[in-house]
Design a protein around this motif. Sequence first.
Motif, short mmCIF file in Angstrom:
data_model
loop_
_atom_site.label_atom_id
_atom_site.label_comp_id
_atom_site.label_asym_id
_atom_site.label_seq_id
_atom_site.Cartn_x
_atom_site.Cartn_y
_atom_site.Cartn_z
N LYS A 3 0.87 -1.18 -0.04
CA LYS A 3 0.05 -0.05 0.02
C LYS A 3 0.82 1.08 0.10
O LYS A 3 0.82 2.08 -0.67
CB LYS A 3 -0.98 -0.13 1.23
N GLU A 4 1.69 1.13 0.94
CA GLU A 4 2.69 2.37 1.08
C GLU A 4 3.65 2.59 -0.36
O GLU A 4 3.88 3.66 -0.85
CB GLU A 4 3.47 2.50 2.24
N GLU A 5 4.13 1.54 -0.70
CA GLU A 5 4.83 1.51 -2.05
C GLU A 5 4.00 1.98 -3.24
O GLU A 5 4.39 2.93 -3.99
CB GLU A 5 5.39 -0.01 -2.46
N GLU A 8 3.54 5.70 -2.76
CA GLU A 8 4.71 6.45 -3.00
C GLU A 8 5.04 6.48 -4.53
O GLU A 8 5.59 7.56 -5.28
CB GLU A 8 5.98 5.88 -2.41
N GLU A 35 -5.14 1.71 -1.99
CA GLU A 35 -4.69 2.65 -1.21
C GLU A 35 -4.80 2.76 0.13
O GLU A 35 -4.08 3.37 1.05
CB GLU A 35 -4.30 4.13 -1.87
#
Length: 65
Positions: A3-5, A8, A35
């Motif tokens: 999710k964070e990747e 980003e 997300e």
Amino acid sequence: GLKEELIEMRARTGMNRKEFSAYFGIPYRTMQDWELGNRQMPDYLLRLMAYKLEMDYIHKKREQE
């Protein structure tokens, strides 16, 4: 995590969520769910998305030379 990747990666493109989902042909709601952590995206898909962004960037750069 994935999710964070994903968040980003999208931030680096400068695209909003709607533009990013259209770019990849992924439904907006699916992108939103990934997300927000409501659904987990397949990890291979994140790698494919990164590859496409890189290839498109290289192609665009070559056209400008």
